[in-house]
Design an enzyme around this catalytic site. Structure first.
Site, PDB file in Angstrom:
ATOM      1  N   ASP A  37     -41.248  12.109 -51.872  1.00  0.00           N
ATOM      2  CA  ASP A  37     -41.453  11.575 -50.527  1.00  0.00           C
ATOM      3  C   ASP A  37     -42.202  12.588 -49.660  1.00  0.00           C
ATOM      4  OD1 ASP A  37     -41.311  10.213 -48.146  1.00  0.00           O
ATOM      5  OD2 ASP A  37     -39.182   9.775 -48.305  1.00  0.00           O
ATOM      6  N   ASP A  38     -43.381  12.217 -49.209  1.00  0.00           N
ATOM      7  CA  ASP A  38     -44.201  13.072 -48.339  1.00  0.00           C
ATOM      8  C   ASP A  38     -44.711  14.334 -49.052  1.00  0.00           C
ATOM      9  OD1 ASP A  38     -43.394  11.186 -46.481  1.00  0.00           O
ATOM     10  OD2 ASP A  38     -42.529  12.606 -45.062  1.00  0.00           O
ATOM     11  N   CYS A  77     -44.011   5.728 -45.562  1.00  0.00           N
ATOM     12  CA  CYS A  77     -43.050   5.382 -46.619  1.00  0.00           C
ATOM     13  C   CYS A  77     -42.931   3.894 -46.908  1.00  0.00           C
ATOM     14  CB  CYS A  77     -41.659   5.889 -46.246  1.00  0.00           C
ATOM     15  SG  CYS A  77     -41.582   7.652 -45.904  1.00  0.00           S
ATOM     16  N   ARG A  81     -44.370   2.021 -50.364  1.00  0.00           N
ATOM     17  CA  ARG A  81     -43.456   1.601 -51.443  1.00  0.00           C
ATOM     18  C   ARG A  81     -43.565   0.100 -51.714  1.00  0.00           C
ATOM     19  NH1 ARG A  81     -39.368   6.064 -51.499  1.00  0.00           N
ATOM     20  NH2 ARG A  81     -40.599   7.660 -50.455  1.00  0.00           N
ATOM     21  N   LYS A 134     -34.457   6.857 -52.847  1.00  0.00           N
ATOM     22  CA  LYS A 134     -34.719   6.208 -51.554  1.00  0.00           C
ATOM     23  C   LYS A 134     -35.431   4.877 -51.749  1.00  0.00           C
ATOM     24  CE  LYS A 134     -37.898   6.943 -47.759  1.00  0.00           C
ATOM     25  NZ  LYS A 134     -38.486   7.904 -46.810  1.00  0.00           N
ATOM     26  N   HIS A 136     -35.957   2.077 -48.972  1.00  0.00           N
ATOM     27  CA  HIS A 136     -36.812   1.911 -47.780  1.00  0.00           C
ATOM     28  C   HIS A 136     -37.603   0.614 -47.753  1.00  0.00           C
ATOM     29  CE1 HIS A 136     -38.556   4.570 -44.349  1.00  0.00           C
ATOM     30  NE2 HIS A 136     -37.821   3.556 -43.940  1.00  0.00           N
ATOM     31  N   SER A 159     -35.007   6.623 -44.699  1.00  0.00           N
ATOM     32  CA  SER A 159     -35.309   8.063 -44.742  1.00  0.00           C
ATOM     33  C   SER A 159     -34.117   8.926 -44.343  1.00  0.00           C
ATOM     34  CB  SER A 159     -36.495   8.377 -43.827  1.00  0.00           C
ATOM     35  OG  SER A 159     -37.632   7.685 -44.286  1.00  0.00           O
ATOM     36  N   HIS A 231     -39.255  14.975 -47.978  1.00  0.00           N
ATOM     37  CA  HIS A 231     -39.226  14.457 -46.597  1.00  0.00           C
ATOM     38  C   HIS A 231     -38.238  15.330 -45.811  1.00  0.00           C
ATOM     39  CE1 HIS A 231     -38.515  11.612 -43.321  1.00  0.00           C
ATOM     40  NE2 HIS A 231     -39.417  10.776 -43.811  1.00  0.00           N
ATOM     41  N   ASP A 283     -45.397   9.115 -52.172  1.00  0.00           N
ATOM     42  CA  ASP A 283     -45.604   7.867 -51.410  1.00  0.00           C
ATOM     43  C   ASP A 283     -46.677   7.991 -50.339  1.00  0.00           C
ATOM     44  OD1 ASP A 283     -44.064   9.500 -49.702  1.00  0.00           O
ATOM     45  OD2 ASP A 283     -42.994   7.792 -48.842  1.00  0.00           O
ATOM     46  N   ASN A 284     -46.930   9.221 -49.885  1.00  0.00           N
ATOM     47  CA  ASN A 284     -47.952   9.453 -48.849  1.00  0.00           C
ATOM     48  C   ASN A 284     -48.163  10.953 -48.723  1.00  0.00           C
ATOM     49  OD1 ASN A 284     -45.250   8.432 -47.014  1.00  0.00           O
ATOM     50  ND2 ASN A 284     -46.040  10.468 -46.592  1.00  0.00           N
ATOM     51  N   LYS A 304     -49.916  12.732 -43.448  1.00  0.00           N
ATOM     52  CA  LYS A 304     -49.154  11.485 -43.268  1.00  0.00           C
ATOM     53  C   LYS A 304     -49.472  10.783 -41.954  1.00  0.00           C
ATOM     54  CE  LYS A 304     -44.279  10.060 -42.920  1.00  0.00           C
ATOM     55  NZ  LYS A 304     -42.893  10.469 -43.233  1.00  0.00           N
TER      56      LYS A 304
HETATM   57 MG    MG Z   1     -43.029   9.225 -47.275  1.00  0.00          MG
END
Ligand code: MG
Length: 460
Positions: A37-38, A77, A81, A134, A136, A159, A231, A283-284, A304
């Site tokens: 994540d991130d 996010c 996803r 996660k 989301h 998150s 994240h 994811d980003n 992001k």
């Molecule tokens: Mg993310």
């Protein structure tokens, strides 16, 4: 009767039925899809990070394919996803919104039941399916993973910085404690822990994953492991906290890397390593400006929340010894392509009656030619901000200084040649009017073809 005659008769008796049935079909491969994540493009040693140590991911890169031009489905996010699991731009499923960027603890929407996910497809082919980590994509019962093709679910629904306790300190991101964030942990449909004990969550996700792999070693399985980290707030476990020269961010990335090592080791132990496709991605892009606790996009611009390359270009590793041809792939791919690729690999038809935005990358994975992806449409929320075709990218709207600025129109649009200028520093629009015109036409054609649907993220 001699034993030779017995054997010959037995063989003759066996032939017709063998002909009728054909050779036994090879079982489809297992799939492990790991999403950080991130995590930024520049945050793994295999992508050039100077101080974060990621030996297991580096091994995946060396033994498999490392893609340098792989795009998330969105710079945030929730929409990213949704795009990953459906193979569709999030704007098509209502999982992209101009009202709110992602789902929050008070959200009432989620991924509609009418969407077909990777798990739905593979479950239909006899796969055991699990989502660990996660989600989301909606935390109300109608939207949880088991409504979207997953047999099992263990993880947090949104998150790890959400649902902050009202009187928790303002410094809760820089000096985090689990109790500052009232984030639940679900097992299947029920909350089993609250607040989530984040110091141990990465380790527990990996342990759950290993258990799932071992339990399903004799049938095809699909494991979607979506780490909570890196994240912010950052929590590293025992053996990792305080160890990385990169600080807390390095600690959590190194812990994720350690977990990848355990997954690969378990595949080898169970004899599944040549029957399992492992994908690792993010994811980003990195969340900049988080007190120095966000990641790095390396040479790419911004992070992001933006449609600069740093917002959406992410690490992507594909590993399947004996099947994925090792190498570096510099052509385009996207999280949107994962569903069509896995459908091809598992031998299942694509979901019918809907527009898909992904391409089957499996021929590239097997080493058989150029990527079928020639374009990418850059959305921030529900608005198209830029378009890429070949090496050229045209920006119509942007956030000039990052995530927290309102978007502004770029007029005249900027044109970047990403092969020459991956950092998006030199606008060449004035020198390439024909390319600007072609990209404008492509964007207009795309906009006309997107049908508006109900905004799921705005519901509260
Ligand atoms: Mg993310």
């Amino acid at each position: 009767m001699t034993w030779r005659l017995v054997a010959a008769l037995a063989l003759m008796a066996a032939i017709p039925s063998r002909r009728a049935e054909g050779p036994p079909a090879a079982p489809p491969p297992n799939v492990i899809l790991v999403v950080a994540d991130d995590l930024g493009w520049g945050d793994l040693a295999a992508y050039g990070h100077p101080t974060i140590r990621t030996p297991h991911l580096d091994r995946m890169a060396a033994e498999g394919q490392r893609w340098t031009t792989f795009y998330a489905a969105a710079p945030y996010c929730t929409p990213s996803r949704a795009g990953l699991l459906t193979g569709r731009l999030p704007v098509r499923s209502g999982m992209a919104s101009e009202v709110r960027t992602v789902l929050y603890a008070d959200s009432k929407g989620g991924l509609p039941a009418s969407e077909v996910t990777i798990a739905d497809l593979l479950k239909g082919r006899g796969y055991a399916t699990a989502h660990i980590g996660k989600w989301h994509l909606g935390h109300l019962p109608a939207y949880l993973p088991q409504r979207h093709g997953f047999d099992l679910y263990f993880g947090i629904p949104y998150s790890n910085d959400m649902d902050a306790v009202p009187d928790s300190p303002d410094t809760r991101i820089e000096h985090p404690k689990s109790e500052y964030f009232n984030v639940p942990v679900y097992r299947d449909g029920a909350v089993v822990e609250r607040p989530a004990r984040q110091e141990t969550i990465t380790r527990r996700y990996v342990e759950e994953s290993l258990r799932f792999i071992r339990a399903n070693r004799n049938r095809p399985f699909f494991l979607y492991l979506a780490h909570t980290m890196p994240h912010v707030p950052l929590f590293a476990g025992e053996g990792f906290a305080g160890r990385s020269p990169r600080g807390a961010y390095g600690d959590v990335v190194e812990e994720i890397d350690g977990g990848m090592g355990q997954l690969l080791e378990t595949l080898a132990e169970t004899g599944l390593d040549r029957r399992t496709l492992v994908i690792f991605t993010s994811d980003n892009g990195p969340w900049r400006g988080q007190h120095g606790l966000g990641g790095s996009a390396g040479p790419l611009r911004d992070g992001k929340g933006t449609t600069f390359e740093g917002g959406v270009r992410v690490p992507a590793l594909f590993w399947w010894p004996g099947t994925v041809a090792p190498g570096v792939v510099r052509e385009m791919g996207s999280l949107l392509d994962v569903l069509p690729t896995l459908a091809a690999v598992a031998g299942v038809p694509l979901p019918a009656g809907r527009v898909l935005d992904g391409y089957d990358l499996s021929p590239v994975l097997r080493g058989g030619g150029p990527s079928p992806r020639r374009t990418y449409f850059y959305y921030r929320s529900a608005t198209l901000q830029a378009v890429r075709s070949g090496p050229y990218k045209l920006h119509f709207l942007t956030r000039p200084d990052g995530n927290d600025e309102p978007p502004r129109r770029v007029d005249p649009p900027w044109l970047f040649d990403l092969d020459q200028d991956p950092g998006e520093q030199y606008d060449v629009a004035a020198e390439r009017p024909a390319i600007v015109a072609e990209l404008r036409r492509l964007a207009a054609e795309h906009r006309r073809a997107v049908v508006p649907v109900e905004d799921q993220i705005a519901k509260r």
